[in-house]
Design a protein around this motif. Sequence first.
Motif, PDB file in Angstrom:
ATOM      1  N   GLU A  93       0.874  -1.197  -0.029  1.00  0.00           N
ATOM      2  CA  GLU A  93       0.055   0.054   0.047  1.00  0.00           C
ATOM      3  C   GLU A  93       1.032   1.353   0.208  1.00  0.00           C
ATOM      4  OE1 GLU A  93      -0.427  -0.067   4.684  1.00  0.00           O
ATOM      5  OE2 GLU A  93      -2.137  -1.234   3.642  1.00  0.00           O
ATOM      6  N   LYS A  94       2.161   1.062   0.382  1.00  0.00           N
ATOM      7  CA  LYS A  94       2.910   2.303   0.302  1.00  0.00           C
ATOM      8  C   LYS A  94       3.620   2.188  -1.148  1.00  0.00           C
ATOM      9  CE  LYS A  94       4.098   2.377   5.370  1.00  0.00           C
ATOM     10  NZ  LYS A  94       4.963   1.605   6.116  1.00  0.00           N
ATOM     11  N   ALA A  95       3.397   1.381  -1.763  1.00  0.00           N
ATOM     12  CA  ALA A  95       3.772   1.272  -3.285  1.00  0.00           C
ATOM     13  C   ALA A  95       5.409   1.469  -3.546  1.00  0.00           C
ATOM     14  CB  ALA A  95       3.255   2.460  -3.978  1.00  0.00           C
ATOM     15  N   GLY A  96       5.950   0.762  -2.640  1.00  0.00           N
ATOM     16  CA  GLY A  96       7.360   0.761  -2.454  1.00  0.00           C
ATOM     17  C   GLY A  96       8.274   1.609  -1.726  1.00  0.00           C
ATOM     18  N   TYR A  97       7.475   2.877  -1.369  1.00  0.00           N
ATOM     19  CA  TYR A  97       7.969   3.867  -0.509  1.00  0.00           C
ATOM     20  C   TYR A  97       8.170   3.241   0.986  1.00  0.00           C
ATOM     21  CZ  TYR A  97       7.192   6.919  -4.512  1.00  0.00           C
ATOM     22  OH  TYR A  97       7.340   7.672  -5.617  1.00  0.00           O
ATOM     23  N   ARG A  98       9.173   4.102   1.625  1.00  0.00           N
ATOM     24  CA  ARG A  98       9.372   3.493   3.010  1.00  0.00           C
ATOM     25  C   ARG A  98       8.282   4.160   3.921  1.00  0.00           C
ATOM     26  NH1 ARG A  98      14.876   5.402   5.948  1.00  0.00           N
ATOM     27  NH2 ARG A  98      14.123   4.461   8.075  1.00  0.00           N
ATOM     28  N   HIS A  99       7.785   5.304   3.601  1.00  0.00           N
ATOM     29  CA  HIS A  99       6.622   6.100   4.417  1.00  0.00           C
ATOM     30  C   HIS A  99       5.558   6.387   3.551  1.00  0.00           C
ATOM     31  CE1 HIS A  99      10.141   6.162   7.190  1.00  0.00           C
ATOM     32  NE2 HIS A  99       9.453   5.747   8.040  1.00  0.00           N
ATOM     33  N   PHE A 100       4.320   6.511   4.057  1.00  0.00           N
ATOM     34  CA  PHE A 100       3.098   7.130   3.505  1.00  0.00           C
ATOM     35  C   PHE A 100       3.918   8.713   3.048  1.00  0.00           C
ATOM     36  CE2 PHE A 100       0.485   3.717   5.236  1.00  0.00           C
ATOM     37  CZ  PHE A 100      -0.130   3.202   4.080  1.00  0.00           C
ATOM     38  N   MET A 101       4.312   9.197   4.071  1.00  0.00           N
ATOM     39  CA  MET A 101       4.632  10.639   3.678  1.00  0.00           C
ATOM     40  C   MET A 101       5.338  10.972   2.444  1.00  0.00           C
ATOM     41  SD  MET A 101       6.433  13.500   6.024  1.00  0.00           S
ATOM     42  CE  MET A 101       6.888  15.294   5.521  1.00  0.00           C
ATOM     43  N   LEU A 102       6.376   9.941   2.261  1.00  0.00           N
ATOM     44  CA  LEU A 102       7.180   9.885   0.819  1.00  0.00           C
ATOM     45  C   LEU A 102       6.330   9.933  -0.018  1.00  0.00           C
ATOM     46  CD1 LEU A 102       9.995  10.747   0.157  1.00  0.00           C
ATOM     47  CD2 LEU A 102      10.713   8.444   0.213  1.00  0.00           C
ATOM     48  N   LYS A 103       5.760   8.653   0.079  1.00  0.00           N
ATOM     49  CA  LYS A 103       4.644   8.224  -1.207  1.00  0.00           C
ATOM     50  C   LYS A 103       3.955   9.453  -1.569  1.00  0.00           C
ATOM     51  CE  LYS A 103       1.022   5.175  -2.213  1.00  0.00           C
ATOM     52  NZ  LYS A 103      -0.331   5.760  -1.834  1.00  0.00           N
ATOM     53  N   GLU A 104       3.354  10.117  -0.467  1.00  0.00           N
ATOM     54  CA  GLU A 104       2.439  11.363  -0.835  1.00  0.00           C
ATOM     55  C   GLU A 104       3.050  12.611  -1.424  1.00  0.00           C
ATOM     56  OE1 GLU A 104       0.324  11.106   2.770  1.00  0.00           O
ATOM     57  OE2 GLU A 104      -0.736   9.486   2.306  1.00  0.00           O
ATOM     58  N   ILE A 105       4.609  12.681  -1.094  1.00  0.00           N
ATOM     59  CA  ILE A 105       5.062  13.688  -1.544  1.00  0.00           C
ATOM     60  C   ILE A 105       5.320  13.671  -2.994  1.00  0.00           C
ATOM     61  CG2 ILE A 105       7.557  14.990  -1.618  1.00  0.00           C
ATOM     62  CD1 ILE A 105       7.355  14.290   1.504  1.00  0.00           C
ATOM     63  N   PHE A 106       5.606  12.319  -3.442  1.00  0.00           N
ATOM     64  CA  PHE A 106       6.034  11.938  -4.864  1.00  0.00           C
ATOM     65  C   PHE A 106       4.582  11.924  -5.827  1.00  0.00           C
ATOM     66  CE2 PHE A 106      10.546  11.184  -5.775  1.00  0.00           C
ATOM     67  CZ  PHE A 106      10.795  11.450  -4.605  1.00  0.00           C
ATOM     68  N   GLU A 107       3.292  11.723  -4.858  1.00  0.00           N
ATOM     69  CA  GLU A 107       2.310  11.768  -5.715  1.00  0.00           C
ATOM     70  C   GLU A 107       1.718  13.017  -6.078  1.00  0.00           C
ATOM     71  OE1 GLU A 107      -0.003   7.742  -3.601  1.00  0.00           O
ATOM     72  OE2 GLU A 107      -0.479   9.767  -2.920  1.00  0.00           O
ATOM     73  N   GLN A 108       2.559  14.157  -5.740  1.00  0.00           N
ATOM     74  CA  GLN A 108       2.094  15.545  -5.994  1.00  0.00           C
ATOM     75  C   GLN A 108       1.812  15.862  -7.114  1.00  0.00           C
ATOM     76  OE1 GLN A 108       2.971  18.428  -1.818  1.00  0.00           O
ATOM     77  NE2 GLN A 108       4.688  16.960  -2.491  1.00  0.00           N
ATOM     78  N   PRO A 109       2.661  15.437  -8.330  1.00  0.00           N
ATOM     79  CA  PRO A 109       2.284  15.928  -9.639  1.00  0.00           C
ATOM     80  C   PRO A 109       1.065  15.520 -10.114  1.00  0.00           C
ATOM     81  CG  PRO A 109       4.725  15.247  -9.259  1.00  0.00           C
ATOM     82  CD  PRO A 109       4.004  15.022  -8.270  1.00  0.00           C
ATOM     83  N   GLN A 110       0.642  14.035  -9.752  1.00  0.00           N
ATOM     84  CA  GLN A 110      -0.650  13.454 -10.158  1.00  0.00           C
ATOM     85  C   GLN A 110      -1.624  14.103  -9.490  1.00  0.00           C
ATOM     86  OE1 GLN A 110      -0.891  11.137 -12.843  1.00  0.00           O
ATOM     87  NE2 GLN A 110      -2.877  11.559 -12.378  1.00  0.00           N
ATOM     88  N   ALA A 111      -1.362  14.393  -8.241  1.00  0.00           N
ATOM     89  CA  ALA A 111      -2.479  14.765  -7.242  1.00  0.00           C
ATOM     90  C   ALA A 111      -3.133  16.567  -7.843  1.00  0.00           C
ATOM     91  CB  ALA A 111      -2.157  15.070  -5.866  1.00  0.00           C
ATOM     92  N   ILE A 112      -1.988  17.347  -8.141  1.00  0.00           N
ATOM     93  CA  ILE A 112      -2.055  18.643  -8.654  1.00  0.00           C
ATOM     94  C   ILE A 112      -3.017  18.428 -10.105  1.00  0.00           C
ATOM     95  CG2 ILE A 112      -1.056  20.647  -9.624  1.00  0.00           C
ATOM     96  CD1 ILE A 112       1.006  20.095  -7.149  1.00  0.00           C
TER      97      ILE A 112
END
Length: 367
Positions: free
Chosen positions: A1-20
């Motif tokens: 569920e963290k899609a290979g990221y160590r933390h949700f926070m890092l995953k969510e930082i990297f999701e920003q382009p798609q989220a925007i």
Amino acid sequence: EKAGYRHFMLKEIFEQPQAILNTFRGRLDPETGKVQLPEIGLNAVELKKISRISLVACGTSWHAALVAKYWLEKWVGIPVEVDIASEFRYRRLLLDETVMVVPISQSGETADTLAGLRLAKKMGAKVIAICNVLGSTITREAHGTIYTHAGPEIGVASTKAFTCQLTALLLLTLFLGEVRKTMSAKNRKAIGHALLELPALMEQELPRLQEETARIAEAFTHSRDFLYLGRGSNFPIALEGALKLKEISYIHAEGYAAGELKHGPIALIDRDMPVLALAPKDSVYEKVISNVEEVKARNGRIILVANAGDKNCRRIAEQVITVPLCHEELNPILFVVPLQLLAYEIANLRGCDVDQPRNLAKSVTVE
Ligand code: F6R
């Protein structure tokens, strides 16, 4: 569920382009920069009658509101006030049906923000929420909701919800600027096009920014205090950077408007009080640099976040984080990213539980 990221926070930082992208998709016309926000539910006559906008929020969402004040006043020319919801609800409010009250909330359940919304409604104001969670209490009680479409945010420290709130608030600015004819088509197009290009730009820069901030984090892992400085629409980004660091690394950090430095906080400057300054090439760039020079003259340690190609920074700063040049109005959305990453990297090095910081809850449903 963290899609290979160590933390949700890092995953969510990297999701920003798609989220925007999800936040502006279907709303922003790529050709004209025109924005559609039918969810506001007010006709042109009602929109022209608005005499004031009142933004109400807590924490990170409040920082988004502070940025929006700069945008709305500059491009729409309507007076904007920004309140922390817990203050708004306990002071005498001067509201009527010509005021548009905008509660901003990721969760849509924050008790103080909800209480502010209810008071505003009772006083006859038009209430248009900006919210991320579908069907949350705030969205059910507001007259209309502009959804942020950031997707679920699990990390307690808000990241992608924040940049999507900024995106939604910029859309609101473009929308009102057009309806009220306060903004030229040229300016609207320029900002609209820059926003369209932002996701790809951010996507491209994220890996490098993570590397740079990880390296810098090592030099500041044991700091006990931090000062963040910014001016104009990047002053609230300084507040947000400081909040991120406090929340997840437990380092004491304060954000200041750079011009306030000499009115007190400059007394704190020494080798143990690093100063991070936001210095995009914008209309207040020279002013920020002169504030940073004052820190340097007092032997302070400086991290400068600046645009690529800036010649001043290596001379002044111990560390430099570069951000690509884009339209000035988008700087707050881009410049917050390295601050999120820096807080994340420092917290990790300190062994902190990044996704579940102590004493904090994802949504604050009690006052
Ligand atoms: C900071 C953070 C909090 C929230 C605040 C408001 O990272 O997450 O400061 O921003 O509690 O929450 P919402 O936006 O859900 O009303």
